[in-house]
Design a protein around this motif. Sequence first.
Motif, PDB file in Angstrom:
ATOM      1  N   LEU A  85       0.532  -1.071  -0.150  1.00  0.00           N
ATOM      2  CA  LEU A  85       0.426  -0.450   0.114  1.00  0.00           C
ATOM      3  C   LEU A  85       0.668   1.076   0.190  1.00  0.00           C
ATOM      4  CD1 LEU A  85      -2.921  -0.758   2.549  1.00  0.00           C
ATOM      5  CD2 LEU A  85      -3.218  -0.941   0.059  1.00  0.00           C
ATOM      6  N   SER A  86       0.170   2.445  -1.183  1.00  0.00           N
ATOM      7  CA  SER A  86       1.021   4.032  -0.707  1.00  0.00           C
ATOM      8  C   SER A  86       0.709   4.553   0.283  1.00  0.00           C
ATOM      9  CB  SER A  86       0.362   4.489  -1.566  1.00  0.00           C
ATOM     10  OG  SER A  86      -0.715   5.000  -1.906  1.00  0.00           O
ATOM     11  N   MET A  87       1.138   5.378   1.023  1.00  0.00           N
ATOM     12  CA  MET A  87       0.644   6.150   2.008  1.00  0.00           C
ATOM     13  C   MET A  87      -0.342   6.487   2.515  1.00  0.00           C
ATOM     14  SD  MET A  87       3.111   5.817   4.156  1.00  0.00           S
ATOM     15  CE  MET A  87       2.020   7.367   4.905  1.00  0.00           C
ATOM     16  N   GLU A  88      -0.644   6.940   0.629  1.00  0.00           N
ATOM     17  CA  GLU A  88      -2.504   7.939   0.729  1.00  0.00           C
ATOM     18  C   GLU A  88      -3.100   5.616   1.325  1.00  0.00           C
ATOM     19  OE1 GLU A  88      -3.382   9.488  -3.325  1.00  0.00           O
ATOM     20  OE2 GLU A  88      -1.521  11.454  -2.779  1.00  0.00           O
ATOM     21  N   GLU A  89      -2.917   5.125   0.174  1.00  0.00           N
ATOM     22  CA  GLU A  89      -4.260   4.149   0.547  1.00  0.00           C
ATOM     23  C   GLU A  89      -3.705   4.106   2.691  1.00  0.00           C
ATOM     24  OE1 GLU A  89      -4.607   1.380  -3.076  1.00  0.00           O
ATOM     25  OE2 GLU A  89      -2.141   1.250  -2.641  1.00  0.00           O
ATOM     26  N   ARG A  90      -2.417   3.927   2.789  1.00  0.00           N
ATOM     27  CA  ARG A  90      -2.848   3.981   4.435  1.00  0.00           C
ATOM     28  C   ARG A  90      -3.582   4.397   4.881  1.00  0.00           C
ATOM     29  NH1 ARG A  90       3.894   2.149   5.214  1.00  0.00           N
ATOM     30  NH2 ARG A  90       3.812   0.458   3.445  1.00  0.00           N
ATOM     31  N   MET A  91      -3.346   6.179   4.587  1.00  0.00           N
ATOM     32  CA  MET A  91      -4.046   7.217   4.665  1.00  0.00           C
ATOM     33  C   MET A  91      -6.043   6.431   5.166  1.00  0.00           C
ATOM     34  SD  MET A  91      -2.892  10.522   3.940  1.00  0.00           S
ATOM     35  CE  MET A  91      -1.669  10.694   2.698  1.00  0.00           C
ATOM     36  N   THR A  92      -6.091   5.906   3.501  1.00  0.00           N
ATOM     37  CA  THR A  92      -7.666   5.576   4.211  1.00  0.00           C
ATOM     38  C   THR A  92      -7.974   4.457   5.182  1.00  0.00           C
ATOM     39  OG1 THR A  92      -8.022   5.842   1.153  1.00  0.00           O
ATOM     40  CG2 THR A  92      -9.460   4.502   2.243  1.00  0.00           C
ATOM     41  N   LEU A  93      -6.927   3.650   5.017  1.00  0.00           N
ATOM     42  CA  LEU A  93      -6.868   2.970   6.004  1.00  0.00           C
ATOM     43  C   LEU A  93      -7.222   3.492   7.063  1.00  0.00           C
ATOM     44  CD1 LEU A  93      -4.626  -0.737   5.635  1.00  0.00           C
ATOM     45  CD2 LEU A  93      -7.580  -0.283   5.837  1.00  0.00           C
ATOM     46  N   CYS A  94      -6.672   3.814   7.719  1.00  0.00           N
ATOM     47  CA  CYS A  94      -6.515   4.509   8.916  1.00  0.00           C
ATOM     48  C   CYS A  94      -7.434   5.529   9.273  1.00  0.00           C
ATOM     49  CB  CYS A  94      -5.026   5.607   9.789  1.00  0.00           C
ATOM     50  SG  CYS A  94      -3.116   3.839   9.336  1.00  0.00           S
ATOM     51  N   ASN A  95      -8.251   6.637   8.156  1.00  0.00           N
ATOM     52  CA  ASN A  95      -8.680   7.994   8.656  1.00  0.00           C
ATOM     53  C   ASN A  95     -10.200   6.847   8.606  1.00  0.00           C
ATOM     54  OD1 ASN A  95     -11.322   9.301   6.715  1.00  0.00           O
ATOM     55  ND2 ASN A  95      -9.864  10.354   6.607  1.00  0.00           N
ATOM     56  N   MET A  96     -10.867   5.807   8.403  1.00  0.00           N
ATOM     57  CA  MET A  96     -11.760   5.198   9.047  1.00  0.00           C
ATOM     58  C   MET A  96     -12.370   4.495  10.228  1.00  0.00           C
ATOM     59  SD  MET A  96     -14.305   4.631   5.478  1.00  0.00           S
ATOM     60  CE  MET A  96     -15.525   4.496   6.083  1.00  0.00           C
ATOM     61  N   ALA A  97     -10.900   4.468  10.486  1.00  0.00           N
ATOM     62  CA  ALA A  97     -11.402   3.949  12.292  1.00  0.00           C
ATOM     63  C   ALA A  97     -12.157   4.601  13.852  1.00  0.00           C
ATOM     64  CB  ALA A  97      -9.376   4.045  13.119  1.00  0.00           C
ATOM     65  N   ILE A  98     -12.775   5.589  12.512  1.00  0.00           N
ATOM     66  CA  ILE A  98     -13.702   6.309  13.986  1.00  0.00           C
ATOM     67  C   ILE A  98     -14.140   5.693  14.428  1.00  0.00           C
ATOM     68  CG2 ILE A  98     -13.139   8.243  12.191  1.00  0.00           C
ATOM     69  CD1 ILE A  98     -13.656   8.875  16.011  1.00  0.00           C
ATOM     70  N   GLU A  99     -14.921   5.598  12.657  1.00  0.00           N
ATOM     71  CA  GLU A  99     -16.263   4.850  11.923  1.00  0.00           C
ATOM     72  C   GLU A  99     -16.035   3.414  12.772  1.00  0.00           C
ATOM     73  OE1 GLU A  99     -16.377   7.512  10.328  1.00  0.00           O
ATOM     74  OE2 GLU A  99     -15.072   6.860   9.533  1.00  0.00           O
ATOM     75  N   ALA A 100     -15.741   2.676  13.246  1.00  0.00           N
ATOM     76  CA  ALA A 100     -15.590   1.511  13.818  1.00  0.00           C
ATOM     77  C   ALA A 100     -15.673   2.125  15.503  1.00  0.00           C
ATOM     78  CB  ALA A 100     -14.192   0.599  13.724  1.00  0.00           C
ATOM     79  N   GLY A 101     -15.341   3.406  15.861  1.00  0.00           N
ATOM     80  CA  GLY A 101     -15.273   3.281  17.198  1.00  0.00           C
ATOM     81  C   GLY A 101     -14.214   3.920  18.012  1.00  0.00           C
ATOM     82  N   GLY A 102     -13.215   3.702  16.887  1.00  0.00           N
ATOM     83  CA  GLY A 102     -11.725   3.694  17.185  1.00  0.00           C
ATOM     84  C   GLY A 102     -10.785   4.922  17.851  1.00  0.00           C
ATOM     85  N   LYS A 103      -9.951   4.719  18.486  1.00  0.00           N
ATOM     86  CA  LYS A 103      -9.804   6.273  19.523  1.00  0.00           C
ATOM     87  C   LYS A 103      -8.915   6.769  18.078  1.00  0.00           C
ATOM     88  CE  LYS A 103      -8.501   8.668  22.315  1.00  0.00           C
ATOM     89  NZ  LYS A 103      -9.286   9.958  23.243  1.00  0.00           N
ATOM     90  N   ASN A 104      -8.040   5.044  17.829  1.00  0.00           N
ATOM     91  CA  ASN A 104      -7.189   6.131  16.587  1.00  0.00           C
ATOM     92  C   ASN A 104      -6.721   4.395  15.720  1.00  0.00           C
ATOM     93  OD1 ASN A 104      -5.465   4.946  18.640  1.00  0.00           O
ATOM     94  ND2 ASN A 104      -3.807   5.458  17.377  1.00  0.00           N
ATOM     95  N   GLY A 105      -6.354   4.874  14.685  1.00  0.00           N
ATOM     96  CA  GLY A 105      -6.005   4.356  13.522  1.00  0.00           C
ATOM     97  C   GLY A 105      -4.436   4.535  13.679  1.00  0.00           C
TER      98      GLY A 105
END
Length: 501
Positions: free
Chosen positions: A264-284
Amino acid sequence: MASAFVGSIPAVGGARGVRGGVSRRGNVCGVERRSRSKVEMLSVVHEPMTLVEKILAKGAKRPSVKPGENIWVDVDVLMTHDVCGPGTIGVFKREFGFDAKVFDREKIVIIPDHYIFTADERANRNVDILREFCTEQDIKYFYDIKDLSDFKANPDYKGVCHVALAQEGHTRPGEILFGTDSHTCNAGAFGQFATGIGNTDAGFVMGTGKLLVKVPATMRFTFNGEMPDYLLAKDMILQTIGDIGVAGATYRAMEFGGDVMQQLSMEERMTLCNMAIEAGGKNGLIAADDTTFKYLEGKTDKPYEVFHSDENAALYSSKTYDITKLEPVVAKPHSPDNLDLARNCRDIKTDRVYIGSCTGGKTEDFIAAARVLQGQKVSVPTFLVPATQKVYDDVQTVRVNGETLAKIFADAGCIDPTSPSCAACLGGPKDTFARLNEPEVCVSTTNRNFPGRMGSKEGSVFLASPYTAAASAITGYVTDPREVYDFDKTTRHSSEMLREN
């Protein structure tokens, strides 16, 4: 020895990076201090910790921390924008005094991005308040916009805060970043602790540079295998959220790892971490590696520390995916965890398609969409919202198969790319570009699909990857991208590979 781990290790010979926490077993950790002239190895003893625990321990100046502990941490970067900035400033002035100075004018980043291109007077006034405050405090990193008629006439204006933070070099491994926006977790892709906070907490940080946080337990999500050509990071995170639910990671760190991360590129990694909050996560977060270091080259000259989870660190849970078994998915209305395979939703007609936001409006998202749309025609209005000025410029210049993205989109019949901002992702005033003002169905690369999220409460939003969104624009119904595009069955062609500058 322990103090060497928790303290801020100074750069050697003007070092740009410090790699730390690379142990896999036991309690001995190698901290690598990188410099232009030499590499030193220090042996540091500590309790086994996860990536997020190591970052927070460093921020708290402690040898170790454990999940559930409440700790004070030093803040490396505080970000706010036009929606929450005025409220944060109000709290700061109320609590610290109208003549008070911020804790560090170079550690506060203020980015207008949400309600910008509108005639709404209150939205416009918010940006004025930010400008007045930044002038008063001499804030170094204020990305201002004054001429709303032509965003290109504003050299300082960037666009969506989370993408701009990365592009402007404010996201660095091992640091602690707070922002008054829930998708601040986007920056966790750089191996740092990044999370959203409210105006009250932000006002306190603005005055002190510190914040009390509870250490989150870590949920690890491991993706292994060779990623299929038809999958994108958006499919991975929607699958994860669908599996654990929107409350499945409440106040926990979602750490992503496995073979696929290196693909994964950095932009794809950002997509992964970006939506951690949609699972209730404190952070990704994702541990930094050579891909991270390469992205940061030329963007920051500040030294940073790199940590990895210890192999024997305690986890809240661990889940492993075989990436070859995943398929293109969507999140149906009205929740990000309402998961279904895209191919199961062919009976859902769409009124429009939206490609944009911090989640799906980056350069590589537009490259992915252009790949599917090239040589095709859209059958529904297709709105394009670049996240930042840089992304907008890339749309005009980056080529796929010899054609610029802008030409591909124009030939396909898409609506011309608009000014970079959050636009309709958060609804906004009624004159916001692409806002759902009617009870329409929209396939979108954004991050939330709650009632009213993109405007009308009667609207229906299907969250999807850029591939799926582009395919749906062609057919006029929710579409698995494999239905309209012949993907490579043996090799993945990432957006980075497809890109021709």
